[in-house]
Scaffold this active site. Structure first.
Site, PDB file in Angstrom:
ATOM      1  N   HIS A   1     -13.717   9.843  -8.187  1.00  0.00           N
ATOM      2  CA  HIS A   1     -14.709   9.723  -9.275  1.00  0.00           C
ATOM      3  C   HIS A   1     -15.629  10.940  -9.306  1.00  0.00           C
ATOM      4  O   HIS A   1     -15.923  11.493 -10.361  1.00  0.00           O
ATOM      5  CB  HIS A   1     -15.572   8.470  -9.065  1.00  0.00           C
TER       6      HIS A   1
ATOM      7  N   HIS B   1     -11.338   7.237  -2.797  1.00  0.00           N
ATOM      8  CA  HIS B   1     -11.500   6.668  -4.136  1.00  0.00           C
ATOM      9  C   HIS B   1     -12.776   7.192  -4.800  1.00  0.00           C
ATOM     10  O   HIS B   1     -12.745   7.715  -5.916  1.00  0.00           O
ATOM     11  CB  HIS B   1     -11.528   5.134  -4.023  1.00  0.00           C
ATOM     12  N   GLU B   2     -13.876   7.077  -4.080  1.00  0.00           N
ATOM     13  CA  GLU B   2     -15.149   7.521  -4.670  1.00  0.00           C
ATOM     14  C   GLU B   2     -15.155   9.032  -4.877  1.00  0.00           C
ATOM     15  O   GLU B   2     -15.707   9.528  -5.858  1.00  0.00           O
ATOM     16  CB  GLU B   2     -16.332   7.070  -3.806  1.00  0.00           C
TER      17      GLU B   2
ATOM     18  N   GLU C   1     -11.120   5.760 -13.570  1.00  0.00           N
ATOM     19  CA  GLU C   1     -10.347   5.046 -12.557  1.00  0.00           C
ATOM     20  C   GLU C   1      -9.011   5.757 -12.314  1.00  0.00           C
ATOM     21  O   GLU C   1      -8.487   5.728 -11.196  1.00  0.00           O
ATOM     22  CB  GLU C   1     -10.140   3.602 -13.012  1.00  0.00           C
TER      23      GLU C   1
END
Lengths: 500, 500
Positions: free
Chosen positions: B268, B264-265, B294
């Site tokens: 980003h 997830h990170e 997101e």
């Protein structure tokens, strides 16, 4: 007037905050920043430092200082408020004398010079660095000229690092010191040498780290207000008064680098952490000078960390950590080994007996460059001649000689003498401490340092930058910087080790 | 005019540098800062952020924007220069409308509110947080009123995170989405459930770390421009455009936390690192909006990281890393386990099928609070009623209910919907990508992600914040944010897993 003072304090607090942000940017650059961040980091540091400078040298600060002048003279001259106004006035007057054009020029020249120096060093080619150093000397001369009339043109440069100290004073100190230190080194050379080969073995890095942490924790380094990380060049960084971090470098094949490096940086950190929190976020919230700072780092590294009582306590522990390497080395042998005297080319590797000689050589060269009695092109020759004279050794090339230090490439002319002065001050303080704390050796022999740290906190640390270095040393020891104590210390220590 | 533009760019670059310094202060606070540094860090962040704000909202910037207006209209409207002026104008107009008094008040109230929220959460006592939240709602209402006339009072709050997006649009999107997602969750509940207990075993943290590093390296995360550290709450932080770091949290007894958190990170970070370097040090040098951001993190975490093709490639490797835990778990069983649907109280632990329902509940509450049709004191009751309606579960207490999120205590009303919008956008983009790259599944099955990353870089990343989110999505997919693709995605995926 309290209102004006409050206004000044608020502005200075913001300057401190910006300086703390710059400090973190610098700390991160040398510890965790990914390499790709380098260009951006340069911009960030430039912007934050420039803003801090502009805020500090703003007309608003000048006006407040003017308005506060009559108020300041009514205050207790030793009060935080009176000293804040005095120290800020002094810094303000100095910094506002420097045209921003000159600052920008020096920044540009040193950015390129640093690169040239690094290349010259790799290629062992002084000529590559020479034109850049010439420009730097020229710019630093122009800087020094801004403060005319002066007793000596070098004064302003020295003053950047040792507020209030004069070139003449340093010269006098070093002229007293040099012949005695040269004589000692020669006397040692004629004696049977001590063995130190056992320090050059394989020492597990994590174990070195853990031992160092154990030692500096017992010194009193508070991990709630600090941390230790690895970096290529060890340093201590205050990021605000309650967050003072150290970095260490370890050599897996040489014990001294990490061990004494850790104690050295912890000494700097203990100083910063000992400053009265009331002085935080102000120009008073840091050490009094680089020499005072170095007196603290060298005290913990050498007067404590290279002493026999210290190792009477810690050596059995160290032997347990490294049984294969040190199990058969006696305490006496270890103690002598870590205090081996060996004239060498490289300043940062020098022992206590030879270190200051490296510094004196540099100071003499710097003064001659700024006085224009020495030309940059003649540096390598002068360097090698003095090395022979002071230390009895001549570097094989300029990389091991005149190119070894980073300082000049960054414009830092005026800095070097603080290293040697720190050594002298550490011994001066040490004599005073031992008068005040007659059983200090006993305590160190038990691994107890709280009385020592309290003494330093009370006499030195808590005052931050309230007093100029000479004033502070005078207050604490009864005299200004004087090499006699250091000479006594060296003679006693090495007289015993080398049976002189 | 080029001169004026250059002046504006220089000022904005300095604002960016200050923002980068603040970003590092924040990153360090959550990773390496010793606890004793907290108070000083508050001052440092306050000073640096205030200076950035003052610089950005200065009259000088306003004057340059005015002067550049006639020049801007002659430029290609998609050029970096035209967009820089447009985006800066928009931000400038918004920020200069807010009195500094209101900003200061919100900072004070949220500082206290955060503490009260943390205590209320520990003590499971909403009443303790209630008066603080009432003040925050009041201040955010006053903020929103500054932008009257408006279509909806909530618009200004939403716009802080999704430039240009209107409350009416989000309501329409969510009204289309909610019944379909509720129906899906109910349909799943009636089917035999999948097993996921094997994910709750002991998993060595270092092995989790190494596997995650391996995966995101193959995604294309460039360690020369990033790094990974541990923190209590995972986050991604840009410290300048070429230094984008992620943090991860590991649970030694649950595989998903670290594994999917890392992906997830990284999503980003890949977005930020993909922005055209020419947009660096400017307001265009970050993602287009939180929803767009997101969409990237959720794409790598879910559409890639929770897909069958992905695990066809990586599962044998993961089994080798954790043979005792996963050796006897088949790929199919693992795939179903990581996609288990289970309505729960806690948003951050929610699966793909239920996550958006948590968000919709929050958005409806926020809008009602700002419209003043709901009082803060009634929050717990409304919360629990909606939970029952949307997810079929009711929290046992407020700590597991209305007190679970940190956002409101920090004044962040307007933020939540971006999480759900990000999910929707990720699926919309995914349909487009699969049209453009028909063999994407094949590539993922081979652990190859470079074509995917290139597509995202070309269509989304490189533009930074040049386009408002709706405009960018329209350009790339042919329509604005629309929940249809996400519903199709959920139905296909869970229809197969749960045999609906």
């Amino acid at each position: 007037m309290e209102d004006k003072l409050k206004q000044l304090q608020t502005m200075l607090a913001e300057v401190s905050d910006l300086n703390a942000a710059a400090a973190l940017l610098g700390w991160d650059q040398q510890t965790y920043m990914p390499s790709g961040g380098a260009e951006g980091r340069g911009y960030q540091l430039g912007t934050v430092e420039t803003l801090a400078h502009l805020k500090f040298t703003s007309q608003e600060v000048g006006k407040l200082l003017d308005e506060l002048q009559p108020y300041a003279v009514q205050l207790d001259p030793d009060s935080n408020e009176a000293r804040l106004i005095k120290v800020t006035r002094r810094k303000y007057d100095k910094q506002t004398k420097v045209p921003s054009q000159l600052i920008a020029e020096l920044a540009q020249v040193t950015a390129v010079a640093h690169q040239a120096w690094a290349e010259a060093r790799v290629e062992n080619k002084f000529a590559k660095f020479q034109p850049h150093l010439e420009k730097i000397v020229e710019l630093r001369c122009r800087y020094a000229e801004l403060f005319s009339p002066y007793d000596h043109i070098y004064d302003a440069l020295l003053d950047d690092f040792e507020p209030g100290l004069k070139t003449a004073e340093v010269k006098t100190i070093f002229e007293k010191l040099r012949p005695q230190q040269v004589a000692l080194v020669r006397a040692i050379a004629e004696k049977p040498q001590v063995e130190a080969g056992f320090l050059h073995q394989s020492f597990d890095e994590q174990k070195q780290w853990d031992f160092g942490v154990h030692v500096i924790s017992s010194f009193g380094y508070d991990w709630k207000h600090g941390r230790q990380d690895r970096s290529a060049h060890p340093f201590t960084q205050s990021i605000g008064s309650q967050d003072v971090r150290i970095t260490t470098r370890f050599n897996p094949n040489f014990l001294n680098t990490g061990l004494f490096g850790t104690m050295h940086e912890a000494g700097h950190a203990l100083y910063e952490l000992g400053i009265d929190p009331l002085l935080g976020r102000s120009p008073l919230g840091s050490g009094a000078s680089l020499a005072l700072h170095e007196s603290q780092s060298r005290m913990w590294e050498n007067l404590v960390g290279r002493s026999l009582p210290f190792w009477e306590h810690y050596y059995p522990h160290l032997q347990q950590v490294f049984p294969a390497q040190l199990g058969n080395i006696s305490l006496q042998k270890f103690y002598k080994g870590i205090n081996q005297v060996q004239p060498s080319f490289i300043r940062v590797e020098a022992d206590e007996a030879t270190y200051n000689l490296h510094i004196m050589l540099r100071l003499e060269i710097e003064i001659a460059l700024i006085e224009k009695t020495l030309q940059v092109k003649d540096l390598p020759e002068v360097w090698n001649t003095r090395m022979k004279e002071y230390l009895g050794v001549v570097p094989e090339n300029d990389t091991q000689g005149v190119l070894q230090d980073i300082h000049w490439s960054g414009g830092m002319i005026g800095y070097f003498s603080t290293y040697a002065l720190g050594n002298l001050v550490s011994a001066q303080l040490w004599e005073r401490i031992n008068m005040d704390l007659p059983n200090l050796s006993e305590q160190i022999r038990k691994g107890e340092f709280s009385t020592l740290l309290s003494w330093l906190g009370e006499k030195i640390h808590r005052h931050g930058a309230k007093f100029e270095p000479q004033e502070l040393i005078q207050r604490v020891t009864g005299s200004k910087i004087d090499p006699a104590a250091y000479v006594r210390y060296l003679k006693a220590k090495y007289g015993e080790i080398y049976q002189i």
